[in-house]
Scaffold this active site. Structure first.
Site, PDB file in Angstrom:
ATOM      1  CG  ASP A  79     -11.245  34.337  17.961  1.00  0.00           C
ATOM      2  OD1 ASP A  79     -11.976  33.379  17.674  1.00  0.00           O
ATOM      3  OD2 ASP A  79     -10.642  35.009  17.109  1.00  0.00           O
ATOM      4  N   GLY A  80     -11.925  35.965  22.237  1.00  0.00           N
ATOM      5  CA  GLY A  80     -11.703  36.062  23.678  1.00  0.00           C
ATOM      6  C   GLY A  80     -12.917  35.639  24.476  1.00  0.00           C
TER       7      GLY A  80
ATOM      8  CG  ASP B 123      10.804  40.787  27.090  1.00  0.00           C
ATOM      9  OD1 ASP B 123      11.750  41.145  27.813  1.00  0.00           O
ATOM     10  OD2 ASP B 123      10.375  41.471  26.145  1.00  0.00           O
TER      11      ASP B 123
ATOM     12  CB  THR C 122      -3.593  30.205  15.457  1.00  0.00           C
ATOM     13  OG1 THR C 122      -4.756  29.962  16.248  1.00  0.00           O
ATOM     14  CG2 THR C 122      -3.296  28.994  14.586  1.00  0.00           C
ATOM     15  CB  ALA C 123      -3.773  32.666  20.403  1.00  0.00           C
ATOM     16  CE1 TYR C 124       2.577  36.986  23.760  1.00  0.00           C
ATOM     17  CE2 TYR C 124       1.846  36.021  25.828  1.00  0.00           C
ATOM     18  CZ  TYR C 124       2.668  36.883  25.130  1.00  0.00           C
ATOM     19  OH  TYR C 124       3.589  37.638  25.810  1.00  0.00           O
ATOM     20  CG  ASN C 125       2.920  29.379  19.811  1.00  0.00           C
ATOM     21  OD1 ASN C 125       3.987  29.154  20.365  1.00  0.00           O
ATOM     22  ND2 ASN C 125       2.621  28.874  18.611  1.00  0.00           N
ATOM     23  CG  LEU C 126       1.042  33.096  14.445  1.00  0.00           C
ATOM     24  CD1 LEU C 126       2.094  32.207  13.789  1.00  0.00           C
ATOM     25  CD2 LEU C 126      -0.270  32.999  13.685  1.00  0.00           C
ATOM     26  CB  SER C 127       1.733  37.278  18.712  1.00  0.00           C
ATOM     27  OG  SER C 127       0.422  37.399  18.207  1.00  0.00           O
TER      28      SER C 127
END
Length: 267
Positions: free
Chosen positions: A52-53, A156, A167-172
């Site tokens: 994905d990256g 933070d 679904t990426a950093y936002n979901l984390s």
């Protein structure tokens, strides 16, 4: 989803790019031997081999070689998760690409102002995030379309995510998953300390979000648009770059929109 205007009797010209891994390089070698390789500037479609990256990197690259129009990107998974990538297969690739369905993505445009007055502009396909640079929590003021919505957020960091990036950093960071057609951006705090119970907001895709960094000398903050990091910022403006259209290609059975929807019901 739409299909590309490629006639099945006129195979698309493919340019193969790969991540810097043994698996991805070996796959590219096999595919180039089988189908040839068109220079990226002359290709109809860029075929990205990796995770994905790397797909995200390829989408950024497609902007710089498309002469004003981003090249369509068809990804095949030679990485780990592969959430946004088609299954890897060597055979019938031109036919797969010709019948692939397209999804249009609009990235975010970030304009970050540094403490020395320099302004840096960058594109974020997944998200734009603000992050504390030291042990000190960040202090941010959030303004939406010219109206202050949060006078002080101690955290933070904070991010704005596109539907594709939700679904990426936002979901984390415990942000919401946003369907592609929702016309919404996710505004999500990262480890909010005050107000402790604030979980973020959903904003129309037309919104302009401004972050003002408070106490910049004591609490330095960096801003990141995908791969572009700007350190020691005092203000960051984020809006959807509707004028930029990125095209991802998927096998008909893949159904990217369904994958994003399904993520909301995964345990």
């Amino acid at each position: 989803m739409n299909t590309l205007p490629i006639h099945p009797d006129d195979p698309p010209r493919l340019s193969f790019v790969c991540a810097d891994t043994d698996e991805a390089r070996a796959a590219r070698t096999r595919l180039v031997h089988r189908y040839g390789n068109t220079p990226i500037g002359d290709a109809d479609v860029i075929v990205a081999l990796g995770g994905d990256g790397f797909l995200l990197e390829t989408l950024h690259r497609s902007l710089s070689v498309g002469n004003g129009t981003a090249k369509p990107v068809y990804g095949m998974n030679r990485g780990s998760v592969g959430f946004m990538l088609n299954a890897y297969r060597d055979h019938d690739l031109p036919e797969r690409v010709a019948r692939a369905q397209s999804v249009t993505l609009h990235p975010l445009r970030m304009v970050a102002t540094r403490t020395n007055g320099d302004m840096v502009e960058a594109i974020g396909i997944n998200e734009v995030s603000l992050l504390r640079e030291t042990r000190q929590a960040a202090k941010l003021r959030i303004t939406v379309d010219g109206k202050v919505r949060m006078q002080e957020l101690i955290c933070d960091g904070c991010l704005v995510a596109t539907p594709a990036g939700s679904t990426a950093y936002n979901l984390s960071a415990h942000g919401p998953i946003v369907p592609l057609a929702a016309g919404i951006l996710a505004l999500t705090p990262i480890s909010a300390f005050r107000p402790r119970r604030w979980r973020g907001a959903l904003l129309p895709h037309t919104a302009t979000i401004t972050f003002d960094v408070l106490e910049t000398h004591k609490r330095p903050v960096s801003a990141v648009a995908d791969f572009t990091e700007v350190r020691e910022v005092v203000q960051v403006d984020v809006r959807e770059a509707r004028e930029i259209a990125l095209t991802l290609l998927f096998d008909p059975e893949f159904n990217f929109e369904e994958r994003i929807l399904k993520e909301q019901f995964e345990p």
